[in-house]
Write a protein that holds these residues in place. Structure first.
Motif, PDB file in Angstrom:
ATOM      1  N   ASP A  29       0.860  -1.181   0.000  1.00  0.00           N
ATOM      2  CA  ASP A  29       0.000   0.000   0.000  1.00  0.00           C
ATOM      3  C   ASP A  29       0.902   1.240   0.000  1.00  0.00           C
ATOM      4  N   THR A  30       1.150   1.799  -1.189  1.00  0.00           N
ATOM      5  CA  THR A  30       2.103   2.926  -1.245  1.00  0.00           C
ATOM      6  C   THR A  30       1.518   4.177  -0.579  1.00  0.00           C
ATOM      7  N   GLY A  31       0.191   4.308  -0.607  1.00  0.00           N
ATOM      8  CA  GLY A  31      -0.443   5.464   0.049  1.00  0.00           C
ATOM      9  C   GLY A  31      -0.134   5.472   1.537  1.00  0.00           C
ATOM     10  N   TYR A  38       3.125   7.255   2.168  1.00  0.00           N
ATOM     11  CA  TYR A  38       3.014   8.728   2.162  1.00  0.00           C
ATOM     12  C   TYR A  38       2.314   9.203   3.440  1.00  0.00           C
ATOM     13  N   ARG A  39       1.325   8.431   3.879  1.00  0.00           N
ATOM     14  CA  ARG A  39       0.618   8.792   5.110  1.00  0.00           C
ATOM     15  C   ARG A  39       1.557   8.734   6.322  1.00  0.00           C
ATOM     16  N   ALA A  40       2.387   7.681   6.397  1.00  0.00           N
ATOM     17  CA  ALA A  40       3.303   7.549   7.537  1.00  0.00           C
ATOM     18  C   ALA A  40       4.316   8.700   7.534  1.00  0.00           C
ATOM     19  N   ALA A  79      -2.602  15.869   4.663  1.00  0.00           N
ATOM     20  CA  ALA A  79      -1.153  16.076   4.820  1.00  0.00           C
ATOM     21  C   ALA A  79      -0.370  15.137   3.895  1.00  0.00           C
ATOM     22  N   SER A  80      -0.879  13.916   3.690  1.00  0.00           N
ATOM     23  CA  SER A  80      -0.148  12.969   2.839  1.00  0.00           C
ATOM     24  C   SER A  80      -0.196  13.408   1.380  1.00  0.00           C
ATOM     25  N   SER A  81      -1.314  13.988   0.977  1.00  0.00           N
ATOM     26  CA  SER A  81      -1.413  14.487  -0.394  1.00  0.00           C
ATOM     27  C   SER A  81      -0.482  15.685  -0.572  1.00  0.00           C
ATOM     28  N   ILE A 138       2.377  16.291   1.175  1.00  0.00           N
ATOM     29  CA  ILE A 138       3.792  15.879   1.228  1.00  0.00           C
ATOM     30  C   ILE A 138       4.204  15.154  -0.066  1.00  0.00           C
ATOM     31  N   ALA A 139       3.196  14.553  -0.716  1.00  0.00           N
ATOM     32  CA  ALA A 139       3.467  13.724  -1.903  1.00  0.00           C
ATOM     33  C   ALA A 139       3.835  14.539  -3.134  1.00  0.00           C
ATOM     34  N   VAL A 140       3.728  15.862  -3.077  1.00  0.00           N
ATOM     35  CA  VAL A 140       4.115  16.660  -4.251  1.00  0.00           C
ATOM     36  C   VAL A 140       5.631  16.874  -4.300  1.00  0.00           C
ATOM     37  N   VAL A 149      10.547  13.482  -1.357  1.00  0.00           N
ATOM     38  CA  VAL A 149       9.742  12.440  -0.692  1.00  0.00           C
ATOM     39  C   VAL A 149       9.465  11.307  -1.678  1.00  0.00           C
ATOM     40  N   ARG A 150       9.050  11.663  -2.880  1.00  0.00           N
ATOM     41  CA  ARG A 150       8.699  10.637  -3.873  1.00  0.00           C
ATOM     42  C   ARG A 150       9.916   9.774  -4.199  1.00  0.00           C
ATOM     43  N   ASN A 151      11.101  10.413  -4.340  1.00  0.00           N
ATOM     44  CA  ASN A 151      12.298   9.641  -4.676  1.00  0.00           C
ATOM     45  C   ASN A 151      12.610   8.622  -3.594  1.00  0.00           C
ATOM     46  N   GLY A 186      -1.590   2.568  -5.626  1.00  0.00           N
ATOM     47  CA  GLY A 186      -1.198   3.954  -5.390  1.00  0.00           C
ATOM     48  C   GLY A 186      -1.752   4.885  -6.438  1.00  0.00           C
ATOM     49  N   ARG A 187      -0.920   5.845  -6.854  1.00  0.00           N
ATOM     50  CA  ARG A 187      -1.336   6.818  -7.869  1.00  0.00           C
ATOM     51  C   ARG A 187      -0.465   6.717  -9.117  1.00  0.00           C
ATOM     52  N   ASP A 188       0.806   6.315  -8.908  1.00  0.00           N
ATOM     53  CA  ASP A 188       1.815   6.390  -9.974  1.00  0.00           C
ATOM     54  C   ASP A 188       2.522   5.051 -10.172  1.00  0.00           C
ATOM     55  N   VAL A 189       1.891   3.973  -9.732  1.00  0.00           N
ATOM     56  CA  VAL A 189       2.600   2.682  -9.761  1.00  0.00           C
ATOM     57  C   VAL A 189       2.794   2.226 -11.215  1.00  0.00           C
ATOM     58  N   TYR A 201     -10.201  17.832  -3.049  1.00  0.00           N
ATOM     59  CA  TYR A 201      -8.914  18.522  -2.876  1.00  0.00           C
ATOM     60  C   TYR A 201      -7.776  17.581  -3.304  1.00  0.00           C
ATOM     61  N   ARG A 202      -7.845  16.325  -2.817  1.00  0.00           N
ATOM     62  CA  ARG A 202      -6.753  15.389  -3.122  1.00  0.00           C
ATOM     63  C   ARG A 202      -6.730  14.996  -4.603  1.00  0.00           C
ATOM     64  N   ASP A 203      -7.922  14.851  -5.222  1.00  0.00           N
ATOM     65  CA  ASP A 203      -7.972  14.531  -6.661  1.00  0.00           C
ATOM     66  C   ASP A 203      -7.195  15.584  -7.444  1.00  0.00           C
ATOM     67  N   ASN A 251      -4.991  17.911  -6.251  1.00  0.00           N
ATOM     68  CA  ASN A 251      -3.582  17.960  -5.837  1.00  0.00           C
ATOM     69  C   ASN A 251      -2.788  16.794  -6.426  1.00  0.00           C
ATOM     70  N   ASP A 252      -3.360  15.591  -6.360  1.00  0.00           N
ATOM     71  CA  ASP A 252      -2.642  14.389  -6.800  1.00  0.00           C
ATOM     72  C   ASP A 252      -2.500  14.349  -8.330  1.00  0.00           C
ATOM     73  N   SER A 253      -3.484  14.924  -9.049  1.00  0.00           N
ATOM     74  CA  SER A 253      -3.393  14.794 -10.505  1.00  0.00           C
ATOM     75  C   SER A 253      -2.735  15.996 -11.183  1.00  0.00           C
ATOM     76  N   THR A 254      -2.505  17.077 -10.423  1.00  0.00           N
ATOM     77  CA  THR A 254      -1.879  18.242 -11.075  1.00  0.00           C
ATOM     78  C   THR A 254      -0.432  18.455 -10.640  1.00  0.00           C
ATOM     79  N   ARG A 255       0.085  17.643  -9.697  1.00  0.00           N
ATOM     80  CA  ARG A 255       1.483  17.848  -9.280  1.00  0.00           C
ATOM     81  C   ARG A 255       2.412  17.525 -10.454  1.00  0.00           C
ATOM     82  N   LYS A 256       3.623  18.125 -10.367  1.00  0.00           N
ATOM     83  CA  LYS A 256       4.556  17.986 -11.500  1.00  0.00           C
ATOM     84  C   LYS A 256       5.121  16.574 -11.600  1.00  0.00           C
TER      85      LYS A 256
HETATM   86  O1   DC Z   1      -4.086   5.905  -1.311  1.00  0.00           O
HETATM   87  P1   DC Z   1      -4.175   6.883  -0.119  1.00  0.00           P
HETATM   88  O2   DC Z   1      -5.442   7.679  -0.100  1.00  0.00           O
HETATM   89  O3   DC Z   1      -3.911   6.210   1.185  1.00  0.00           O
HETATM   90  O4   DC Z   1      -2.957   7.926  -0.374  1.00  0.00           O
HETATM   91  C1   DC Z   1      -2.723   9.035   0.446  1.00  0.00           C
HETATM   92  C2   DC Z   1      -2.048  10.152  -0.355  1.00  0.00           C
HETATM   93  O5   DC Z   1      -0.712   9.760  -0.703  1.00  0.00           O
HETATM   94  C3   DC Z   1      -2.696  10.526  -1.688  1.00  0.00           C
HETATM   95  O6   DC Z   1      -3.646  11.567  -1.572  1.00  0.00           O
HETATM   96  C4   DC Z   1      -1.541  10.943  -2.556  1.00  0.00           C
HETATM   97  C5   DC Z   1      -0.359  10.219  -1.999  1.00  0.00           C
HETATM   98  N1   DC Z   1       0.080   9.087  -2.820  1.00  0.00           N
HETATM   99  C6   DC Z   1       0.905   9.364  -3.882  1.00  0.00           C
HETATM  100  O7   DC Z   1       1.174  10.523  -4.171  1.00  0.00           O
HETATM  101  N2   DC Z   1       1.413   8.341  -4.618  1.00  0.00           N
HETATM  102  C7   DC Z   1       1.106   7.083  -4.339  1.00  0.00           C
HETATM  103  N3   DC Z   1       1.642   6.104  -5.066  1.00  0.00           N
HETATM  104  C8   DC Z   1       0.229   6.776  -3.272  1.00  0.00           C
HETATM  105  C9   DC Z   1      -0.278   7.818  -2.536  1.00  0.00           C
END
Ligand code: DC
Length: 219
Positions: A32-34, A37-39, A92-94, A96-98, A102-104, A123-126, A173-175, A177-182
């Motif tokens: 669970d990659t999310g 990011y949450r941790a 907060a996880s969304s 920090i994920a930009v 952190v992503r690296n 996740g989002r980018d697997v 908000y997360r949709d 943030n998560d889909s428009t980050r670089k």
């Molecule tokens: O899947 P989740 O809702 O538990 O993920 C929490 C946040 O972590 C989500 O809003 C964006 C980030 N995330 C990410 O950027 N890339 C991933 N592979 C998984 C999660």
């Protein structure tokens, strides 16, 4: 040969429920990659810092040690499985994920985990970034309203106070943030199969995921 199944999609699409159950059925490791990011976000928040401030996050990042073991999430050795599911940590996880730093760090950990055995990673980018060569890629979708209803029910079952409006606005908000980050935004990989879970029960969604896996790998 190790197989990787990448399951991506927006918040509340059912990724973790479906992926966890399918992993159990197939005998794969579920990642669970999310949760990672949450941790990381929890660590920053618990240290009184802002997960949306890149300088604060960069300073703390070397101290952050995350491990996924036996279905639990460990942060610097402590079990934080329950603590990372609050609405505050979702946002907060969304945030920090930009940040690329952190992503690296988390992406390197995720790739390492996938080397050792067959995995279902959600996740989002697997499918687009972490495991672009995954044998099976699925992109889960459904409307923000359905996702908010499901997420609210999940929170209520865990005894976490929230309202439909609060959950829906978190999801919207997360949709965005998560889909428009670089770096590595939420996006369907060109070779992913899209699965709309809006009209499917959990069991039907699990069956659909397993059917896609069997079709793609001739299992
Ligand atoms: O899947 P989740 O809702 O538990 O993920 C929490 C946040 O972590 C989500 O809003 C964006 C980030 N995330 C990410 O950027 N890339 C991933 N592979 C998984 C999660």
């Amino acid at each position: 040969m190790n197989i990787a199944i990448a399951v991506d999609g927006p918040a509340g699409a059912g990724k973790s429920t479906i992926s966890k159950a399918a992993a159990e059925r197939l005998g794969f490791l579920y990642i669970d990659t999310g949760a990672m990011y949450r941790a990381a976000a929890l660590y920053v928040v618990e240290h009184g810092k802002d997960a949306a401030n890149e300088d604060d996050v960069k300073l703390l990042l070397p101290e952050i040690d995350i491990d996924l073991r036996d279905g639990k999430v460990y942060l610097c050795g402590d079990d934080v499985t329950g603590k990372i599911r609050t609405p505050e940590i979702s946002v907060a996880s969304s945030n920090i994920a930009v940040f690329p730093c952190v992503r690296n760090k988390l992406c390197a950990l995720q790739r390492e985990m996938a080397k050792r055995q067959s995995v279902i990673m959600d996740g989002r980018d697997v499918g687009t970034y972490v495991l672009p060569d995954a044998e099976v890629k699925v992109f889960l979708t459904t409307s923000a309203e359905v996702r908010a209803q499901r997420r609210l029910k999940e929170l209520q079952e865990k005894g976490i106070e929230s309202s439909y409006d609060e959950v829906l606005s978190d999801i919207q908000y997360r949709d965005k943030n998560d889909s428009t980050r670089k770096m590595a935004p939420l996006k369907k990989a060109d070779d992913a199969v899209e699965l709309d879970t809006g009209n499917l029960t959990i069991d039907e969604s699990i069956e659909a995921l397993i059917s896609i896996y069997k079709e793609k790998t001739n299992a």
